[in-house]
Design an enzyme around this catalytic site. Structure first.
Site, short mmCIF file in Angstrom:
data_model
loop_
_atom_site.label_atom_id
_atom_site.label_comp_id
_atom_site.label_asym_id
_atom_site.label_seq_id
_atom_site.Cartn_x
_atom_site.Cartn_y
_atom_site.Cartn_z
N VAL A 151 0.88 -1.17 0.00
CA VAL A 151 0.00 0.00 0.00
C VAL A 151 0.92 1.21 0.00
O VAL A 151 1.61 1.48 0.99
CB VAL A 151 -0.92 0.02 1.24
CG1 VAL A 151 -1.94 1.16 1.11
CG2 VAL A 151 -1.64 -1.31 1.41
N ARG A 155 8.93 5.97 -2.78
CA ARG A 155 10.34 5.58 -2.69
C ARG A 155 10.50 4.25 -1.95
O ARG A 155 11.13 3.32 -2.46
CB ARG A 155 11.12 6.67 -1.93
CG ARG A 155 11.31 7.95 -2.71
CD ARG A 155 11.88 9.03 -1.80
NE ARG A 155 10.92 9.39 -0.78
CZ ARG A 155 10.12 10.46 -0.85
NH1 ARG A 155 10.19 11.28 -1.86
NH2 ARG A 155 9.24 10.71 0.11
N ILE A 156 9.93 4.17 -0.73
CA ILE A 156 10.16 2.96 0.07
C ILE A 156 9.40 1.78 -0.51
O ILE A 156 9.94 0.67 -0.62
CB ILE A 156 9.79 3.21 1.55
CG1 ILE A 156 10.70 4.30 2.14
CG2 ILE A 156 9.91 1.92 2.37
CD1 ILE A 156 10.32 4.78 3.54
N ASP A 175 -1.88 2.21 -5.11
CA ASP A 175 -1.49 3.60 -4.87
C ASP A 175 -2.28 4.46 -5.85
O ASP A 175 -1.91 4.58 -7.02
CB ASP A 175 0.03 3.77 -5.09
CG ASP A 175 0.52 5.15 -4.64
OD1 ASP A 175 -0.26 6.12 -4.74
OD2 ASP A 175 1.68 5.25 -4.20
N ALA A 236 5.27 2.22 8.27
CA ALA A 236 4.93 3.58 7.82
C ALA A 236 4.63 4.46 9.05
O ALA A 236 5.55 5.07 9.60
CB ALA A 236 3.77 3.54 6.84
N ARG A 237 3.37 4.50 9.46
CA ARG A 237 3.00 5.24 10.66
C ARG A 237 1.93 4.45 11.40
O ARG A 237 0.99 3.92 10.78
CB ARG A 237 2.46 6.64 10.32
CG ARG A 237 3.52 7.66 9.95
CD ARG A 237 4.39 8.07 11.14
NE ARG A 237 5.38 9.09 10.81
CZ ARG A 237 6.63 8.84 10.43
NH1 ARG A 237 7.04 7.60 10.30
NH2 ARG A 237 7.46 9.83 10.16
N ASP A 261 6.63 -1.85 13.23
CA ASP A 261 7.70 -0.97 13.70
C ASP A 261 7.13 0.31 14.29
O ASP A 261 7.83 1.04 14.97
CB ASP A 261 8.63 -0.62 12.53
CG ASP A 261 9.79 0.26 12.96
OD1 ASP A 261 10.49 -0.14 13.92
OD2 ASP A 261 9.99 1.34 12.37
N GLU A 266 3.20 5.91 20.64
CA GLU A 266 4.61 5.58 20.84
C GLU A 266 5.17 6.43 21.97
O GLU A 266 4.92 7.65 21.97
CB GLU A 266 5.40 5.82 19.55
CG GLU A 266 4.98 4.87 18.44
CD GLU A 266 5.70 5.13 17.11
OE1 GLU A 266 6.66 5.91 17.08
OE2 GLU A 266 5.27 4.54 16.11
N HIS A 294 10.07 1.68 16.37
CA HIS A 294 10.22 2.74 15.36
C HIS A 294 11.69 2.89 14.98
O HIS A 294 12.24 4.00 14.93
CB HIS A 294 9.66 4.09 15.85
CG HIS A 294 9.28 5.02 14.73
ND1 HIS A 294 8.18 5.82 14.73
CD2 HIS A 294 9.88 5.25 13.52
CE1 HIS A 294 8.11 6.52 13.61
NE2 HIS A 294 9.14 6.18 12.85
N ALA A 296 13.08 1.33 12.22
CA ALA A 296 13.33 0.89 10.83
C ALA A 296 14.38 1.75 10.15
O ALA A 296 15.18 1.28 9.35
CB ALA A 296 12.03 0.93 10.03
N PHE A 297 14.39 3.03 10.47
CA PHE A 297 15.26 3.98 9.76
C PHE A 297 16.70 3.92 10.22
O PHE A 297 17.60 4.46 9.57
CB PHE A 297 14.74 5.40 9.98
CG PHE A 297 14.99 5.92 11.38
CD1 PHE A 297 16.14 6.64 11.67
CD2 PHE A 297 14.11 5.65 12.41
CE1 PHE A 297 16.39 7.10 12.95
CE2 PHE A 297 14.35 6.12 13.70
CZ PHE A 297 15.49 6.83 13.97
#
Ligand code: NAI
Length: 336
Positions: A151, A155-156, A175, A236-237, A261, A266, A294, A296-297
């Site tokens: 979904v 970019r990611i 999308d 994502a969020r 994640d 949070e 959180h 992942a980055f």
């Protein structure tokens, strides 16, 4: 001329030479540990702001010269776009610091569940000899017979698609904002509704932004349309998933497992029934939920980029007028 770039609420206590180096000869980095530390003069005289957290209105009112705000991350859902646009200040994000990291993490969550990594680790810890049994993994499945639904194919999402294709997976995405042909460009399939996507995917991974339109987008209705045994991955969020609905869908086995994640609250809310059941190792959820904080980055490389790139973006705009990654251009335009 040197420009003054104010970091009013520094996130990183050490290695501040990264921000300083990003200034080159064009600017000076002024770093404070919290908004309350910034002087009246700094608010009034800075040319640019770099901040993860939104600047409270009382401080925003003190800005006199500021021409750009850079937020060193991808998501900008925590910033008051209307307020900044009313001041005519462009907000730019840093969309490219962690694209690969987040894509890798989405794959890691999926693989961890499908290959039983956390499952086997825990079982072996309980009894290394007795549990040395390869055939226990509850979700083991050949990846190349599975469909991965994405979904959001920005970019990611694209980086995940390319990784999953290398594993031989059938990749399909939803999308609605992309033009025709994106599917052809990277050799994946496209569907035009969430229902279609969830109905055919063994794994769904979310790669869309949080907005009013996407809050609780993944709700009971969508989950009810999913292929039984779905594995849901969210890097994502958190608020994009209705966590109560996910709890129910996992309880009734519509959703087999989830790798998260990000969460609606949070740090994680230990009183939410899903988190509670997971933390208590309740039998029904055992091995069905993998959580990361959180993170992942996070790699040393992405953190370097996250700290270096904002200075470049701010100073390029101030010195040449070239605006990169502006997220409120339309809103500013509407107010002109
Ligand atoms: P992007 O802007 O390149 O891609 C997002 C895509 O989502 C776009 O193609 C857009 O058309 C699509 N989209 C928007 N609304 C949609 C909807 N309702 N349904 C389906 N697709 C929709 O963003 P990028 O760089 O791929 O990042 C995606 C998200 O990942 C970010 O918004 C951010 O929240 C999250 N993120 C999470 C991190 C972490 O550490 N967990 C780190 C970095 C980003």
């Amino acid at each position: 001329m040197t420009y003054r770039v104010l970091y009013p609420s520094m996130r990183w206590p050490a290695n501040r030479e990264i921000e300083v180096a990003s200034m080159g000869d064009l600017g000076t980095a002024e770093m404070c540990d919290g908004f309350e530390e910034v002087t009246q003069e700094q608010w009034a005289q800075c040319d640019a702001l770099v901040t993860v957290n939104d600047v409270p209105a009382e401080y925003r009112a003190k800005l006199n010269k500021c021409r750009i705000l850079v937020t060193p991350k991808v998501g900008f859902d925590n910033l008051d776009l209307n307020a900044w646009s009313a001041l005519g200040i462009p907000i730019c994000n840093i969309p490219d610091y962690g694209t690969m990291e987040v894509a890798d993490h989405a794959m890691a969550l999926m693989l961890s569940l499908m290959k039983g990594i956390t499952f086997h680790t825990r079982e072996l810890k309980l009894s290394p000899a007795q549990n040395w049994r390869p055939a226990l993994n509850p979700y083991g499945k050949r990846l190349s017979v599975c469909t991965l639904g994405l979904v959001g194919m920005g970019r990611i999402g694209t980086a995940v698609a390319l990784r999953a294709k290398a594993f031989g997976m059938d990749v399909v995405f939803y999308d609605p904002y992309l033009s025709n042909g994106v599917d052809l460009a990277i050799g994946v399939r496209r569907v035009h509704s969430l229902g279609e996507l969830f109905g055919q995917s063994d794994v769904v991974s979310l790669h869309l932004p949080l907005s009013d339109a996407t809050r609780k987008l993944i709700n009971a209705e969508v989950l009810a349309e999913s292929k039984p045994g779905l594995i849901l991955v969210n890097t994502a969020r958190g608020p994009i998933i209705d966590l109560d609905a996910l709890y129910q869908a996992m309880k009734n086995n519509q959703v087999q497992a989830a790798g998260l994640d990000v969460l609606p609250e949070e740090p994680a809310n230990p009183d939410h029934p899903l988190i509670k059941a997971w933390a208590a190792d309740e039998e029904w959820i055992d091995h069905r939920l993998v959580l990361t904080p959180h993170s992942a980055f996070f790699t040393p490389e992405s953190v370097y980029d996250m700290r270096f790139k904002p200075g470049e973006v701010a100073l390029t705009y101030l010195s040449t007028g070239r605006l990169q990654n502006c997220v409120n251009e339309e809103l500013i335009g509407e107010r002109r």
